[in-house]
Design a protein around this motif. Structure first.
Motif, PDB file in Angstrom:
ATOM      1  N   MET A  68       0.840  -1.193   0.000  1.00 51.98           N
ATOM      2  CA  MET A  68       0.000   0.000   0.000  1.00 51.98           C
ATOM      3  C   MET A  68       0.875   1.243   0.000  1.00 51.98           C
ATOM      4  O   MET A  68       2.015   1.214   0.460  1.00 51.98           O
ATOM      5  N   LEU A  69       0.307   2.300  -0.572  1.00 47.77           N
ATOM      6  CA  LEU A  69       0.982   3.599  -0.517  1.00 47.77           C
ATOM      7  C   LEU A  69       0.256   4.442   0.507  1.00 47.77           C
ATOM      8  O   LEU A  69      -0.978   4.435   0.561  1.00 47.77           O
ATOM      9  N   ASN A  70       1.018   5.171   1.332  1.00 47.39           N
ATOM     10  CA  ASN A  70       0.365   6.108   2.231  1.00 47.39           C
ATOM     11  C   ASN A  70       1.065   7.443   2.172  1.00 47.39           C
ATOM     12  O   ASN A  70       2.273   7.520   1.966  1.00 47.39           O
ATOM     13  N   ALA A  71       0.258   8.481   2.327  1.00 47.13           N
ATOM     14  CA  ALA A  71       0.805   9.833   2.489  1.00 47.13           C
ATOM     15  C   ALA A  71      -0.027  10.509   3.559  1.00 47.13           C
ATOM     16  O   ALA A  71      -0.884  11.351   3.282  1.00 47.13           O
ATOM     17  N   ILE A  72       0.189  10.092   4.795  1.00 47.56           N
ATOM     18  CA  ILE A  72      -0.584  10.610   5.925  1.00 47.56           C
ATOM     19  C   ILE A  72      -0.091  12.017   6.267  1.00 47.56           C
ATOM     20  O   ILE A  72      -0.871  12.885   6.642  1.00 47.56           O
ATOM     21  N   GLY A  73       1.213  12.233   6.130  1.00 49.70           N
ATOM     22  CA  GLY A  73       1.755  13.562   6.391  1.00 49.70           C
ATOM     23  C   GLY A  73       1.963  13.848   7.865  1.00 49.70           C
ATOM     24  O   GLY A  73       1.798  14.983   8.315  1.00 49.70           O
ATOM     25  N   LEU A  74       2.331  12.806   8.620  1.00 45.44           N
ATOM     26  CA  LEU A  74       2.703  12.971  10.031  1.00 45.44           C
ATOM     27  C   LEU A  74       1.612  13.623  10.886  1.00 45.44           C
ATOM     28  O   LEU A  74       1.904  14.357  11.834  1.00 45.44           O
ATOM     29  N   ALA A  75       0.352  13.357  10.535  1.00 52.05           N
ATOM     30  CA  ALA A  75      -0.745  13.842  11.381  1.00 52.05           C
ATOM     31  C   ALA A  75      -0.486  13.368  12.812  1.00 52.05           C
ATOM     32  O   ALA A  75      -0.286  12.187  13.046  1.00 52.05           O
ATOM     33  N   ASN A  76      -0.438  14.297  13.760  1.00 48.78           N
ATOM     34  CA  ASN A  76      -0.241  13.887  15.159  1.00 48.78           C
ATOM     35  C   ASN A  76      -0.713  14.959  16.120  1.00 48.78           C
ATOM     36  O   ASN A  76      -0.951  16.098  15.734  1.00 48.78           O
ATOM     37  N   VAL A  77      -0.878  14.545  17.375  1.00 48.05           N
ATOM     38  CA  VAL A  77      -1.505  15.414  18.379  1.00 48.05           C
ATOM     39  C   VAL A  77      -0.562  16.487  18.937  1.00 48.05           C
ATOM     40  O   VAL A  77      -0.993  17.373  19.666  1.00 48.05           O
ATOM     41  N   GLY A  78       0.714  16.380  18.588  1.00 46.40           N
ATOM     42  CA  GLY A  78       1.676  17.337  19.132  1.00 46.40           C
ATOM     43  C   GLY A  78       2.188  16.894  20.490  1.00 46.40           C
ATOM     44  O   GLY A  78       1.581  16.072  21.173  1.00 46.40           O
ATOM     45  N   LEU A  79       3.338  17.457  20.847  1.00 46.27           N
ATOM     46  CA  LEU A  79       4.059  16.992  22.023  1.00 46.27           C
ATOM     47  C   LEU A  79       3.286  17.154  23.340  1.00 46.27           C
ATOM     48  O   LEU A  79       3.275  16.255  24.183  1.00 46.27           O
ATOM     49  N   GLU A  80       2.611  18.278  23.481  1.00 43.99           N
ATOM     50  CA  GLU A  80       1.945  18.552  24.751  1.00 43.99           C
ATOM     51  C   GLU A  80       0.834  17.540  25.039  1.00 43.99           C
ATOM     52  O   GLU A  80       0.776  16.941  26.120  1.00 43.99           O
ATOM     53  N   ALA A  81      -0.024  17.318  24.053  1.00 48.59           N
ATOM     54  CA  ALA A  81      -1.120  16.351  24.229  1.00 48.59           C
ATOM     55  C   ALA A  81      -0.569  14.940  24.373  1.00 48.59           C
ATOM     56  O   ALA A  81      -1.127  14.116  25.108  1.00 48.59           O
ATOM     57  N   PHE A  82       0.537  14.672  23.701  1.00 49.97           N
ATOM     58  CA  PHE A  82       1.163  13.355  23.802  1.00 49.97           C
ATOM     59  C   PHE A  82       1.566  13.067  25.244  1.00 49.97           C
ATOM     60  O   PHE A  82       1.277  12.004  25.792  1.00 49.97           O
ATOM     61  N   VAL A  83       2.212  14.059  25.863  1.00 54.16           N
ATOM     62  CA  VAL A  83       2.670  13.886  27.241  1.00 54.16           C
ATOM     63  C   VAL A  83       1.485  13.786  28.205  1.00 54.16           C
ATOM     64  O   VAL A  83       1.452  12.930  29.083  1.00 54.16           O
ATOM     65  N   LYS A  84       0.488  14.648  28.000  1.00 56.71           N
ATOM     66  CA  LYS A  84      -0.640  14.699  28.929  1.00 56.71           C
ATOM     67  C   LYS A  84      -1.582  13.513  28.797  1.00 56.71           C
ATOM     68  O   LYS A  84      -2.090  12.997  29.784  1.00 56.71           O
ATOM     69  N   GLU A  85      -1.860  13.121  27.551  1.00 58.49           N
ATOM     70  CA  GLU A  85      -2.931  12.133  27.342  1.00 58.49           C
ATOM     71  C   GLU A  85      -2.433  10.760  26.915  1.00 58.49           C
ATOM     72  O   GLU A  85      -2.967   9.748  27.350  1.00 58.49           O
ATOM     73  N   LYS A  86      -1.438  10.741  26.051  1.00 55.30           N
ATOM     74  CA  LYS A  86      -1.093   9.458  25.414  1.00 55.30           C
ATOM     75  C   LYS A  86      -0.140   8.623  26.267  1.00 55.30           C
ATOM     76  O   LYS A  86      -0.303   7.415  26.365  1.00 55.30           O
ATOM     77  N   ILE A  87       0.860   9.276  26.848  1.00 56.45           N
ATOM     78  CA  ILE A  87       1.812   8.516  27.657  1.00 56.45           C
ATOM     79  C   ILE A  87       1.123   7.839  28.856  1.00 56.45           C
ATOM     80  O   ILE A  87       1.311   6.649  29.077  1.00 56.45           O
ATOM     81  N   PRO A  88       0.282   8.578  29.624  1.00 58.33           N
ATOM     82  CA  PRO A  88      -0.365   7.926  30.777  1.00 58.33           C
ATOM     83  C   PRO A  88      -1.170   6.696  30.372  1.00 58.33           C
ATOM     84  O   PRO A  88      -1.190   5.690  31.091  1.00 58.33           O
ATOM     85  N   PHE A  89      -1.817   6.765  29.224  1.00 58.63           N
ATOM     86  CA  PHE A  89      -2.604   5.619  28.762  1.00 58.63           C
ATOM     87  C   PHE A  89      -1.708   4.405  28.521  1.00 58.63           C
ATOM     88  O   PHE A  89      -2.004   3.297  28.962  1.00 58.63           O
ATOM     89  N   LEU A  90      -0.594   4.639  27.817  1.00 56.70           N
ATOM     90  CA  LEU A  90       0.331   3.531  27.533  1.00 56.70           C
ATOM     91  C   LEU A  90       0.971   2.991  28.813  1.00 56.70           C
ATOM     92  O   LEU A  90       1.209   1.794  28.939  1.00 56.70           O
ATOM     93  N   GLU A  91       1.225   3.892  29.759  1.00 58.99           N
ATOM     94  CA  GLU A  91       1.782   3.447  31.053  1.00 58.99           C
ATOM     95  C   GLU A  91       0.813   2.513  31.753  1.00 58.99           C
ATOM     96  O   GLU A  91       1.212   1.479  32.289  1.00 58.99           O
ATOM     97  N   LYS A  92      -0.467   2.886  31.720  1.00 60.98           N
ATOM     98  CA  LYS A  92      -1.495   2.069  32.369  1.00 60.98           C
ATOM     99  C   LYS A  92      -1.539   0.656  31.782  1.00 60.98           C
ATOM    100  O   LYS A  92      -1.826  -0.319  32.461  1.00 60.98           O
ATOM    101  N   LEU A  93      -1.296   0.585  30.486  1.00 57.92           N
ATOM    102  CA  LEU A  93      -1.324  -0.727  29.817  1.00 57.92           C
ATOM    103  C   LEU A  93      -0.030  -1.506  30.016  1.00 57.92           C
ATOM    104  O   LEU A  93       0.103  -2.622  29.543  1.00 57.92           O
ATOM    105  N   ASN A  94       0.927  -0.876  30.685  1.00 55.49           N
ATOM    106  CA  ASN A  94       2.212  -1.541  30.905  1.00 55.49           C
ATOM    107  C   ASN A  94       2.990  -1.776  29.617  1.00 55.49           C
ATOM    108  O   ASN A  94       3.705  -2.767  29.481  1.00 55.49           O
ATOM    109  N   ALA A  95       2.804  -0.866  28.662  1.00 46.05           N
ATOM    110  CA  ALA A  95       3.499  -0.999  27.379  1.00 46.05           C
ATOM    111  C   ALA A  95       4.891  -0.389  27.478  1.00 46.05           C
ATOM    112  O   ALA A  95       5.103   0.579  28.211  1.00 46.05           O
TER     113      ALA A  95
END
Lengths: 304, 250
Positions: A68-95
Motif C-alpha cells: 500500500m501507498l500512504n501519504a498521511i503527512g505525520l498527522a499527530n496530536v503534538g508533544l503537549e497532548a502526547f505527554v498529557k494524554e497518550k503517555i499515561p494511557f500507555l503506562e497504564k497498559l504496561n506498554a
C-alpha cells in the motif's frame, strides 16, 4: 527447554524482538482493544512533532500489488497532548514505549528530545529522518548524510536515553548512513522506512493519492528491506531494527538471520491488529522446535 | 469491536451486479447498530492485502448481511464464496446513525449501492413514518427488499422517476406537508453533496453516511480523513462513517 526471546538494543533490553512500527498503531489506544500491548517488545509511537500536525488532505492511502501507498503527512496530536494524554494511557497498559520524533528543523528535534527526556516511561527515541510525505524535513534530512550526522549528534547531546535513527531506503548506500549514525552516537538504526512510490488512475489520469507520491509498505518491500538490513549488517557494527513487509513469524526469523536484532511490524497491524502477539507465540514454537535457546542467536547468522 | 471468524451461510446474486452475503457472526451481530460497518478480509492470502469495508445491511438473529456490488478484485472474490467458507471480519466498526424520538417523519435517501445500510436502519426506526427515496442507474441496480414506502428514481427512467434521487426528493417534498423531518443519506459523494445542500436549504436535520478507502477501519492507519467545517480532519472509520451533514465538507 527455556526459550529466551529477549533482545538487547544497546542498553535497551526488550522482552522480545517484536516492536510495533511508528505510524501503524497510533498511540496504542485503538489497537489495545485487540492485542495485549504489555506482551509486545515495544510500541513505537506515531511520530510526534513539537506542535500538532493536521496531516495531508485525502486521499491518503491506496492499495498496490502486495502493498500500500500512504501519504498521511505525520498527522499527530503534538508533544503537549502526547505527554498529557497518550503517555499515561500507555503506562497504564504496561506498554514499553519508544517515542518516534519527527521535525522540520534540527532545533525542533533537539527541543522535543529535551522535553521528553524527563518522561521516565519513554525507554528510547526513534528519530524519524525519513518520512517521504512531508515538505519540510523528512527526506530532505533522510537523504542527506550530513543532515543525518548533524541530527544524530545534536540529539545525542540532548538525551541519555537510547536513540534509534530510522533510515530512508531511498538512498544509494544505506550503510553509509548507518555508519554516520553510529559515529555520532546512535544506539541503533531502524531499516527501512517506506519507499517513495505512486499510482495513477488510467481513466482520469490522476494520481490515486492527493500527495501524488506516497510511502510504499507491505510485503512488496520485504526483499528490499532484507537487502538493506544485510548491507548494514555486513558493513557497520550497530544493532539493526528490521522493518518492511513483515507479515508473520517466518518473516521475523528471516530478518533476524540477515542481521536484525529486533523487528517492527507495520502494515500487518492494519490487517490483523493482533498479529504481533500471534507472531510472538509462533516464535516460541519455532525456537522450541529448532532448539534455539536464545532468539538473539539468530541475529546475523546468515550462511553466505 | 471483534475479530471474528465468521461462516458463510449464503452468497446470492440478487441483481446482475449486486450480491447479498449472509454470515454467521455471533459477536458482531449482537453488538451492531444501524449504520456501522465491518472490515472484511476477503481472502486468506496477501492478495488483496487490505480488508474491504462494507456497511452492515441487516442483522437477523446471529447473522449479519452485507449487500455489495462488484467493484474490483476484492468484491469479485467475496462474490465467489461458498456456503461454509470462513471469512475473517472485524466489526462492528464506527458510529452508526443516531436514532432519537424528536422526529415524526424519516426520509431515507439512497443512491445506488448506498442503499446497503437502510434495511437495518428501517428495522431500528420503530414508530416512525418512513419514506425511502431510492435512486439508481437503472432498474437492474435496484434491490429493495426490507425497505418501506419506497419512491424510486433511475437515471435512464427505466423504473420510477426519470432523474436523480435529489430531484425526486425536491419534487415530492413540494407535494406534501411533512412535519418534523429527519433525513438519513447514503450514496456516492456527488449525491451526498447535493443532499447536504438540499437539507441545509430546507433546514432539515440530516445525517450522511460517507465512504472512503481505508486500511485498518478502526483509527490506526489515519488513512480516511474527512474535512470538517471547523477546519480540521475527522476519521471516517472511527468518527464516522455517519456524520451530521453540517459537520463535514464533501
Amino acid at each position: 527447554m527455556n526459550i529466551d526471546l529477549s533482545v538487547n538494543i544497546g542498553s535497551l533490553k526488550l522482552k522480545n524482538p517484536i516492536l510495533l512500527a511508528s505510524g501503524t498503531v497510533g498511540y496504542g489506544n485503538e489497537i489495545s482493544e485487540f492485542t495485549d500491548l504489555s506482551k509486545i517488545g515495544a510500541i513505537v509511537t506515531k511520530s510526534i512533532s513539537l506542535k500538532p500536525r493536521k496531516g495531508n488532505p485525502p486521499q491518503r492511502i491506496v492499495e498496490t500489488p502486495s502493498g500500500m501507498l500512504n501519504a498521511i503527512g505525520l498527522a499527530n496530536v503534538g508533544l503537549e497532548a502526547f505527554v498529557k494524554e497518550k503517555i499515561p494511557f500507555l503506562e497504564k497498559l504496561n506498554a514499553t514505549i519508544i517515542c518516534n520524533i519527527a521535525a522540520s528543523t534540527l532545533d525542533e528535534y533537539v527541543e522535543c528530545v529535551k522535553i521528553l527526556e524527563y518522561e521516565k516511561s519513554i525507554k528510547a527515541f526513534e528519530i524519524n529522518v525519513s518520512c517521504p510525505n512531508v515538505k519540510d524535513g523528512g527526506l530532505i534530512f533522510g537523504n542527506d548524510i550530513n543532515w543525518v550526522g548533524k541530527i544524530t549528534e545534536q540529539v545525542r547531546k540532548s538525551t541519555s536515553k537510547p536513540i534509534i535513527i530510522k533510515l530512508s531506503p531511498n538512498v544509494p548506500n544505506i550503510s553509509d548512513f548507518a555508519a554516520v549514525a553510529k559515529k555520532e552516537g546512535a544506539d541503533a538504526v531502524s531499516a527501512i522506512n517506506t519507499l517513495v512510490g505512486t499510482s495513477f488512475d488510467i481513466y482520469t489520469r490522476k494520481p490515486k493519492i492527493k500527495n501524488i507520491t506516497g510511502g510504499l509498505s507491505g510485503p512488496a518491500i520485504k526483499p528490499i528491506a532484507l537487502a538493506k538490513v544485510l548491507e548494514i549488517k555486513r558493513n557497520v557494527d550497530i544493532p539493526i531494527i528490521g522493518v518492511g513487509g513483515i507479515m508473520n513469524w517466518k518473516d521475523v526469523v528471516e530478518f533476524m538471520i540477515v542481521g536484525a536484532t529486533a523487528i517492527q511490524i507495520g502494515t500487518a497491524n492494519f490487517i490483523n491488529p493482533n498479529v504481533s502477539n500471534e507472531i510472538i507465540n509462533d516464535l516460541y514454537k519455532f525456537c522450541s522446535e529448532q532448539k534455539i535457546e536464545n532468539i538473539s542467536s539468530l541475529t546475523g547468522s546468515f550462511q553466505i | 469491536m471483534h475479530i471474528e471468524k465468521t461462516i458463510v451461510q449464503f452468497v446470492e446474486k440478487v441483481k446482475p451486479n449486486i450480491f447479498l452475503l449472509k454470515v454467521l457472526a455471533k459477536n458482531i451481530s449482537s453488538k451492531a447498530t444501524a449504520g456501522q460497518f465491518c472490515n472484511i478480509k476477503v481472502s486468506e492470502t496477501d492478495f488483496p492485502l487490505l480488508r474491504r469495508p462494507f456497511s452492515i445491511h441487516n442483522i437477523e438473529n446471529e447473522s449479519v448481511y452485507f449487500l455489495f456490488d462488484i467493484h474490483g478484485e476484492g468484491t469479485k472474490i467475496l462474490s465467489n464464496k461458498k456456503v461454509g467458507d470462513k471469512i475473517d471480519i472485524i466489526g462492528p466498526l464506527g458510529n452508526g446513525f443516531n436514532i432519537d424520538d424528536n422526529y415524526e417523519t424519516i426520509f431515507l435517501v439512497a443512491g445506488g449501492i448506498g442503499v446497503a445500510p437502510f434495511p437495518f436502519l428501517t428495522k431500528s426506526l420503530t414508530n416512525k413514518k418512513i419514506i425511502t427515496f431510492y435512486g439508481a442507474r437503472n432498474k437492474d441496480y435496484i434491490y429493495d427488499k426490507n425497505l418501506i414506502n419506497v419512491k424510486y428514481s433511475t437515471d435512464d427512467g427505466s423504473y420510477g422517476f426519470h432523474g436523480n434521487v435529489i430531484e425526486l426528493l425536491e419534487k415530492e417534498i413540494g407535494k406534501n406537508d411533512f412535519h418534523n423531518i429527519k433525513i438519513y443519506g447514503c450514496g456516492p459523494t456527488p449525491m451526498l453533496k447535493a443532499l447536504q445542500k438540499f437539507s441545509l436549504e430546507n433546514k432539515i436535520d440530516c445525517e450522511l453516511s460517507v465512504e472512503s478507502a481505508m486500511a485498518c477501519g478502526f483509527g490506526i492507519c489515519q488513512g480516511c480523513p474527512i474535512e470538517t467545517t471547523d477546519n480540521s480532519y475527522k476519521l471516517i472509520c472511527k468518527d464516522g462513517p455517519v456524520f451530521n451533514s453540517k459537520e463535514i465538507i464533501l
